[in-house]
Design a protein around this motif. Structure first.
Motif, mmCIF file in Angstrom:
data_model
loop_
_atom_site.group_PDB
_atom_site.id
_atom_site.type_symbol
_atom_site.label_atom_id
_atom_site.label_comp_id
_atom_site.label_asym_id
_atom_site.label_seq_id
_atom_site.Cartn_x
_atom_site.Cartn_y
_atom_site.Cartn_z
ATOM 1 N N GLY A 60 0.799 -1.078 0.067
ATOM 2 C CA GLY A 60 0.043 0.299 -0.238
ATOM 3 C C GLY A 60 0.813 1.092 0.018
ATOM 4 N N MET A 61 2.033 1.124 -0.221
ATOM 5 C CA MET A 61 2.800 2.331 -0.122
ATOM 6 C C MET A 61 3.691 2.416 -1.823
ATOM 7 S SD MET A 61 4.419 2.275 3.534
ATOM 8 C CE MET A 61 5.703 3.958 3.256
ATOM 9 N N GLU A 62 3.950 3.809 -1.775
ATOM 10 C CA GLU A 62 4.673 3.915 -2.975
ATOM 11 C C GLU A 62 6.562 4.252 -2.500
ATOM 12 O OE1 GLU A 62 2.497 6.912 -5.159
ATOM 13 O OE2 GLU A 62 0.989 6.554 -4.646
ATOM 14 N N ALA A 63 6.886 3.991 -4.111
ATOM 15 C CA ALA A 63 8.525 3.890 -4.070
ATOM 16 C C ALA A 63 9.274 5.846 -2.874
ATOM 17 C CB ALA A 63 9.253 3.809 -4.889
ATOM 18 N N LYS A 64 8.227 6.567 -3.722
ATOM 19 C CA LYS A 64 8.652 7.431 -3.293
ATOM 20 C C LYS A 64 8.324 8.276 -1.414
ATOM 21 C CE LYS A 64 3.538 9.991 -4.893
ATOM 22 N NZ LYS A 64 3.653 10.316 -3.182
ATOM 23 N N ASP A 65 8.127 7.371 -0.819
ATOM 24 C CA ASP A 65 7.306 7.372 0.522
ATOM 25 C C ASP A 65 8.670 6.422 1.414
ATOM 26 O OD1 ASP A 65 4.572 8.751 -0.093
ATOM 27 O OD2 ASP A 65 3.791 7.007 0.520
ATOM 28 N N LEU A 66 9.019 6.066 0.929
ATOM 29 C CA LEU A 66 10.479 5.520 0.941
ATOM 30 C C LEU A 66 11.541 5.736 1.137
ATOM 31 C CD1 LEU A 66 9.770 1.788 0.021
ATOM 32 C CD2 LEU A 66 8.729 2.047 2.216
ATOM 33 N N ASP A 67 12.460 5.843 2.149
ATOM 34 C CA ASP A 67 14.127 6.309 2.508
ATOM 35 C C ASP A 67 15.054 5.319 2.406
ATOM 36 O OD1 ASP A 67 16.180 7.879 2.478
ATOM 37 O OD2 ASP A 67 15.741 8.397 4.063
ATOM 38 N N GLY A 79 9.896 5.129 6.494
ATOM 39 C CA GLY A 79 8.847 6.006 5.305
ATOM 40 C C GLY A 79 7.553 6.284 6.106
ATOM 41 N N GLU A 80 6.933 6.450 5.561
ATOM 42 C CA GLU A 80 5.334 7.041 6.575
ATOM 43 C C GLU A 80 4.205 6.381 5.012
ATOM 44 O OE1 GLU A 80 3.570 10.843 8.316
ATOM 45 O OE2 GLU A 80 5.085 11.275 6.884
ATOM 46 N N ARG A 81 3.457 6.406 6.157
ATOM 47 C CA ARG A 81 2.359 6.029 5.544
ATOM 48 C C ARG A 81 0.815 6.740 5.719
ATOM 49 N NH1 ARG A 81 0.359 0.041 6.470
ATOM 50 N NH2 ARG A 81 1.480 -0.405 4.647
ATOM 51 N N LYS A 82 0.337 7.746 4.708
ATOM 52 C CA LYS A 82 -0.303 8.571 5.300
ATOM 53 C C LYS A 82 -2.250 7.759 4.985
ATOM 54 C CE LYS A 82 2.908 12.024 3.839
ATOM 55 N NZ LYS A 82 3.796 11.987 2.549
ATOM 56 N N SER A 83 -2.935 8.818 5.745
ATOM 57 C CA SER A 83 -3.862 8.086 5.644
ATOM 58 C C SER A 83 -4.787 9.043 4.691
ATOM 59 C CB SER A 83 -5.126 8.352 7.326
ATOM 60 O OG SER A 83 -6.243 8.323 6.910
ATOM 61 N N GLU A 84 -5.840 8.615 4.091
ATOM 62 C CA GLU A 84 -6.378 9.319 3.263
ATOM 63 C C GLU A 84 -7.562 8.680 3.626
ATOM 64 O OE1 GLU A 84 -5.781 7.813 -0.844
ATOM 65 O OE2 GLU A 84 -3.803 8.156 -0.595
ATOM 66 N N THR A 85 -8.659 9.130 5.098
ATOM 67 C CA THR A 85 -9.805 8.468 5.801
ATOM 68 C C THR A 85 -10.575 10.617 4.995
ATOM 69 O OG1 THR A 85 -9.010 6.794 6.743
ATOM 70 C CG2 THR A 85 -11.515 7.568 7.058
ATOM 71 N N SER A 95 -10.934 2.537 11.217
ATOM 72 C CA SER A 95 -9.740 1.690 10.296
ATOM 73 C C SER A 95 -9.269 0.706 10.670
ATOM 74 C CB SER A 95 -9.554 3.180 9.752
ATOM 75 O OG SER A 95 -7.952 2.814 9.038
ATOM 76 N N GLU A 96 -9.092 0.007 10.928
ATOM 77 C CA GLU A 96 -8.010 -1.245 10.989
ATOM 78 C C GLU A 96 -6.737 -0.975 10.705
ATOM 79 O OE1 GLU A 96 -9.405 -4.878 11.737
ATOM 80 O OE2 GLU A 96 -10.358 -4.565 13.452
ATOM 81 N N PHE A 97 -6.206 -0.145 9.809
ATOM 82 C CA PHE A 97 -4.445 -0.452 9.179
ATOM 83 C C PHE A 97 -4.010 1.012 9.951
ATOM 84 C CE2 PHE A 97 -7.058 -0.335 5.010
ATOM 85 C CZ PHE A 97 -6.633 -1.869 4.199
ATOM 86 N N TYR A 98 -2.629 0.669 9.792
ATOM 87 C CA TYR A 98 -1.538 1.863 10.403
ATOM 88 C C TYR A 98 -1.596 2.954 10.097
ATOM 89 C CZ TYR A 98 2.353 3.338 12.929
ATOM 90 O OH TYR A 98 3.393 4.232 13.581
#
Length: 146
Positions: A60-67, A79-85, A95-98
């Motif tokens: 669920g993450m894109e390459a641009k979100d990883l370092d 990295g960071e996973r951003k919520s789009e709720t 939501s049960e996603f982190y």
């Protein structure tokens, strides 16, 4: 008034189930100074004769979100996973996603040539090919038996 028999094992079982549910949702991680709770992506490390292959799962993450930072003896992935709720009206969203930041430091079993690392990111899987240093490839250790 009637007497109800107390069954302590039923209460202990209920508490145990609740604790298991709580700990299943939480994963411990170390961020340098303290232990916290959050998302820690799973890693698979495979050592071959001349390379180390590292596979990291971050769906669920894109390459641009990883370092990714590679030193001679470790790999650090942040990295960071951003919520789009979106909440519309008076409805409820569950939501049960982190969502949030993570940091994973993977120590390597041998020193690698961090100038020639090859990376590929596809379908939520980060693959790193880490070539070993020349002196590590041919390293022989003598074992003293006495």
């Amino acid at each position: 008034m009637s007497i109800i028999r107390w069954q302590p094992f039923r209460e202990i079982d209920s508490i145990q189930k609740e604790m298991n549910r709580l700990f299943d949702q939480l994963t411990p991680h170390f961020d340098g100074e303290k232990i916290g709770l959050g998302f820690v992506p799973p890693v698979e490390l495979t050592e071959k004769e001349d390379t180390i292959h590292l596979k990291l799962e971050v769906p669920g993450m894109e390459a641009k979100d990883l370092d990714v930072e590679v030193t001679a003896d470790s790999v650090t992935i942040t990295g960071e996973r951003k919520s789009e709720t979106k909440i519309e009206g008076k409805g409820m969203t569950r939501s049960e996603f982190y969502y949030g930041q993570f940091r994973r430091v993977v120590p390597l079993p041998v020193r690698i040539d961090n100038q020639n690392v090859k990376a590929e990111y596809k379908d939520g899987i980060l693959n790193l090919n880490l070539p070993k240093l020349e002196e590590e490839k041919h390293k022989v250790v003598k074992v003293n038996l006495g």
